[in-house]
Design an enzyme around this catalytic site. Structure first.
Site, PDB file in Angstrom:
ATOM      1  N   SER A  51       0.825  -1.213   0.000  1.00  0.00           N
ATOM      2  CA  SER A  51       0.000   0.000   0.000  1.00  0.00           C
ATOM      3  C   SER A  51       0.859   1.263   0.000  1.00  0.00           C
ATOM      4  O   SER A  51       0.366   2.345  -0.307  1.00  0.00           O
ATOM      5  CB  SER A  51      -0.937   0.009   1.208  1.00  0.00           C
ATOM      6  OG  SER A  51      -1.882  -1.032   1.119  1.00  0.00           O
ATOM      7  N   GLY A 229      -4.132  -2.198  -1.119  1.00  0.00           N
ATOM      8  CA  GLY A 229      -3.303  -1.855  -2.265  1.00  0.00           C
ATOM      9  C   GLY A 229      -3.104  -0.360  -2.373  1.00  0.00           C
ATOM     10  O   GLY A 229      -3.756   0.423  -1.672  1.00  0.00           O
ATOM     11  N   GLY A 231      -2.532   3.532  -4.503  1.00  0.00           N
ATOM     12  CA  GLY A 231      -3.093   4.315  -5.600  1.00  0.00           C
ATOM     13  C   GLY A 231      -4.487   4.854  -5.342  1.00  0.00           C
ATOM     14  O   GLY A 231      -5.055   4.729  -4.252  1.00  0.00           O
ATOM     15  N   CYS A 257      -9.128  -2.083   3.248  1.00  0.00           N
ATOM     16  CA  CYS A 257      -8.395  -0.932   2.724  1.00  0.00           C
ATOM     17  C   CYS A 257      -8.808  -0.626   1.279  1.00  0.00           C
ATOM     18  O   CYS A 257      -9.917  -0.165   1.053  1.00  0.00           O
ATOM     19  CB  CYS A 257      -6.895  -1.168   2.858  1.00  0.00           C
ATOM     20  SG  CYS A 257      -5.926   0.353   2.830  1.00  0.00           S
ATOM     21  N   GLN A 261     -12.644   0.206  -0.419  1.00  0.00           N
ATOM     22  CA  GLN A 261     -12.976   1.265  -1.374  1.00  0.00           C
ATOM     23  C   GLN A 261     -13.553   0.690  -2.666  1.00  0.00           C
ATOM     24  O   GLN A 261     -14.409   1.314  -3.304  1.00  0.00           O
ATOM     25  CB  GLN A 261     -11.720   2.099  -1.640  1.00  0.00           C
ATOM     26  CG  GLN A 261     -11.245   2.841  -0.394  1.00  0.00           C
ATOM     27  CD  GLN A 261      -9.788   3.280  -0.475  1.00  0.00           C
ATOM     28  OE1 GLN A 261      -9.070   2.940  -1.409  1.00  0.00           O
ATOM     29  NE2 GLN A 261      -9.344   4.038   0.516  1.00  0.00           N
ATOM     30  N   ASN A 299      -3.365   2.439   6.896  1.00  0.00           N
ATOM     31  CA  ASN A 299      -2.468   2.968   5.865  1.00  0.00           C
ATOM     32  C   ASN A 299      -3.289   3.296   4.631  1.00  0.00           C
ATOM     33  O   ASN A 299      -3.461   2.463   3.749  1.00  0.00           O
ATOM     34  CB  ASN A 299      -1.372   1.951   5.520  1.00  0.00           C
ATOM     35  CG  ASN A 299      -0.517   2.413   4.357  1.00  0.00           C
ATOM     36  OD1 ASN A 299      -0.526   3.595   3.988  1.00  0.00           O
ATOM     37  ND2 ASN A 299       0.208   1.488   3.753  1.00  0.00           N
ATOM     38  N   GLY A 301      -4.677   6.863   1.991  1.00  0.00           N
ATOM     39  CA  GLY A 301      -4.724   8.284   1.689  1.00  0.00           C
ATOM     40  C   GLY A 301      -6.031   8.711   1.058  1.00  0.00           C
ATOM     41  O   GLY A 301      -6.248   9.898   0.810  1.00  0.00           O
ATOM     42  N   PHE A 302      -6.913   7.727   0.776  1.00  0.00           N
ATOM     43  CA  PHE A 302      -8.239   8.001   0.216  1.00  0.00           C
ATOM     44  C   PHE A 302      -9.286   7.439   1.168  1.00  0.00           C
ATOM     45  O   PHE A 302      -9.007   6.535   1.964  1.00  0.00           O
ATOM     46  CB  PHE A 302      -8.399   7.346  -1.158  1.00  0.00           C
ATOM     47  CG  PHE A 302      -7.552   7.978  -2.233  1.00  0.00           C
ATOM     48  CD1 PHE A 302      -8.090   8.885  -3.129  1.00  0.00           C
ATOM     49  CD2 PHE A 302      -6.201   7.664  -2.348  1.00  0.00           C
ATOM     50  CE1 PHE A 302      -7.320   9.473  -4.121  1.00  0.00           C
ATOM     51  CE2 PHE A 302      -5.412   8.241  -3.327  1.00  0.00           C
ATOM     52  CZ  PHE A 302      -5.966   9.153  -4.218  1.00  0.00           C
ATOM     53  N   HIS A 343      -6.560  -2.203   8.666  1.00  0.00           N
ATOM     54  CA  HIS A 343      -5.869  -3.473   8.415  1.00  0.00           C
ATOM     55  C   HIS A 343      -6.056  -4.440   9.583  1.00  0.00           C
ATOM     56  O   HIS A 343      -5.295  -4.395  10.551  1.00  0.00           O
ATOM     57  CB  HIS A 343      -4.376  -3.217   8.203  1.00  0.00           C
ATOM     58  CG  HIS A 343      -4.045  -2.620   6.881  1.00  0.00           C
ATOM     59  ND1 HIS A 343      -3.386  -3.310   5.885  1.00  0.00           N
ATOM     60  CD2 HIS A 343      -4.297  -1.400   6.366  1.00  0.00           C
ATOM     61  CE1 HIS A 343      -3.232  -2.536   4.821  1.00  0.00           C
ATOM     62  NE2 HIS A 343      -3.782  -1.363   5.094  1.00  0.00           N
ATOM     63  N   GLU A 345      -5.350  -7.542   9.749  1.00  0.00           N
ATOM     64  CA  GLU A 345      -4.201  -8.447   9.922  1.00  0.00           C
ATOM     65  C   GLU A 345      -3.130  -7.792  10.793  1.00  0.00           C
ATOM     66  O   GLU A 345      -2.326  -8.459  11.427  1.00  0.00           O
ATOM     67  CB  GLU A 345      -3.617  -8.847   8.567  1.00  0.00           C
ATOM     68  CG  GLU A 345      -2.572  -7.925   7.985  1.00  0.00           C
ATOM     69  CD  GLU A 345      -3.118  -6.579   7.563  1.00  0.00           C
ATOM     70  OE1 GLU A 345      -2.345  -5.605   7.541  1.00  0.00           O
ATOM     71  OE2 GLU A 345      -4.328  -6.488   7.247  1.00  0.00           O
TER      72      GLU A 345
END
Length: 368
Positions: A51, A229, A231, A257, A261, A299, A301-302, A343, A345
């Site tokens: 990520s 992941g 982007g 994550c 989305q 983790n 950013g969107f 996350h 995990e």
């Protein structure tokens, strides 16, 4: 890139701010989106988390490298970050089980970095100004030349990156006793996510990002796991279409994550880039179903658009962030599909959220 020797290094931010320090890792120049992680441990897990692909990571914890590295603490097959920014970087390590130093680890992987800068001032700056691109160099001292190179670094907005970190070939992991078959759509999966599924009796088959849904379905899985992941989720259109087809099939699905989305996007709910994002091991989240709170590893950013979720006929909110009330979890009202932004995990920790894997197993059992 040349072999590392101790040298001066420069960090140039997109808004023109400059920090000077000492080099770490390889001598070289690397750019990317600058973001900060507030975790006090687990730096190797951070650096190998897909990520973070292509990003420059600032660690707010002051000492990095002091316990070295070891093979079992990686979350993917390589270091994913473009560069590291930290306060104190240790070339020596004290852990008896460590297999090498972080310096050698970075040199072998071609990672550049900068240390001995005021990371508190840097984090306060990007916290206020927002995440932005930056460039680290331990070989170029001309600021104008660095500025030209920085201008070539693409914005994270509109950037599809999952195809860069996804596996290129299918692979399997099996427990001693197989109870369920779970197809994993790899958008940048962490190894500990797969471990959590295998430990619960799941045989997992990991599929590359571009795998057609029909090909995954031929394996006849009991359910689907959509991984984390890097982007912009809105640009990750191949996975969005795959999730739409999984939902049409009405099979159990669990997304984390980026996978979270993808579930939102598949239901017509937009995502947007955050001012700074959430990255660390200490983010408080409330489970609206149970009323309990948990400390989570994050983790991203969107984030999913809360306004579009409020009156959505098919999707409901299950988790919220207690710091800023952003959406941390959703589930579908009429289909066996749910997701969380964080996350569960959570390697290296905390482990408050591993119950979500148990929830997925319960969903598999109900729909088998």
């Amino acid at each position: 890139m040349k072999k590392h020797t101790s040298s001066e290094a420069i960090l140039l931010l997109q808004d023109g701010t400059v920090f000077s320090g000492k080099s770490l890792g390889r001598i070289g120049t690397k750019g990317g989106e600058l973001c900060f992680n507030t975790g006090m441990t687990g730096y190797q897990e951070i650096f190998t988390d897909p990520s973070y692909y292509g990003q420059l990571v600032v660690t707010t914890f002051s000492h990095i490298g002091n316990y070295g590295v070891q093979a079992e603490e990686v979350e993917s097959d390589r270091i994913q970050i473009n560069g590291l920014v930290c306060k104190e970087f240790s070339h020596h390590f004290s852990r008896n089980t460590a297999q090498g130093s972080l310096q050698d680890y970075f040199e072998n992987a071609g990672i550049v970095g900068i240390c001995e800068i005021d990371t508190r001032a840097l984090v306060r700056h990007i916290r206020d100004k927002g995440a932005m691109n930056a460039i680290i160099s331990s070989e170029i001292t001309d600021i104008e030349e660095l500025r030209r190179k920085l201008d070539e670094v693409p914005s994270m907005d509109g950037l599809e990156l999952s195809s860069h970190v996804s596996t290129q070939a299918q692979y399997d992991m099996r427990p001693a006793e197989v109870k369920y078959r779970v197809a994993v759509l790899d958008l940048g999966v962490k190894r500990n996510s797969l471990n959590n599924l295998v430990q619960r009796g799941c045989e997992v088959k990991v599929f590359p990002y571009h795998t057609p849904f029909e090909e995954m379905e031929q394996w006849n899985p009991d359910g689907y796991f959509i991984s984390n992941g890097p982007g912009d989720p809105a640009a990750t259109t191949v996975a969005i279409n795959s999730v739409k087809q999984i939902l049409e099939k009405n099979k159990p699905m669990f997304g984390i994550c980026m996978g979270h989305q993808m579930l939102a996007q598949a239901n017509g709910i937009a995502t947007y880039k955050m001012h700074n994002g959430h990255r660390g091991l200490n983010h408080p989240v409330k489970n609206l179903i149970t009323g309990l709170s948990e400390i989570t590893s994050q983790n991203h950013g969107f984030v999913v658009d809360a306004e579009q979720l409020k009156n959505h006929p098919n999707v409901e909110i299950t988790h919220i962030n207690l710091n800023d009330n952003t959406i941390e979890g959703i589930r579908m009202k009429s289909k066996p599909a749910f997701s969380v932004q964080y996350h569960p995990e959570s390697s290296p920790g905390p482990h408050d959220s591993t119950y979500l894997f148990d929830d997925f197993i319960a969903l598999l059992e109900q729909n088998k």
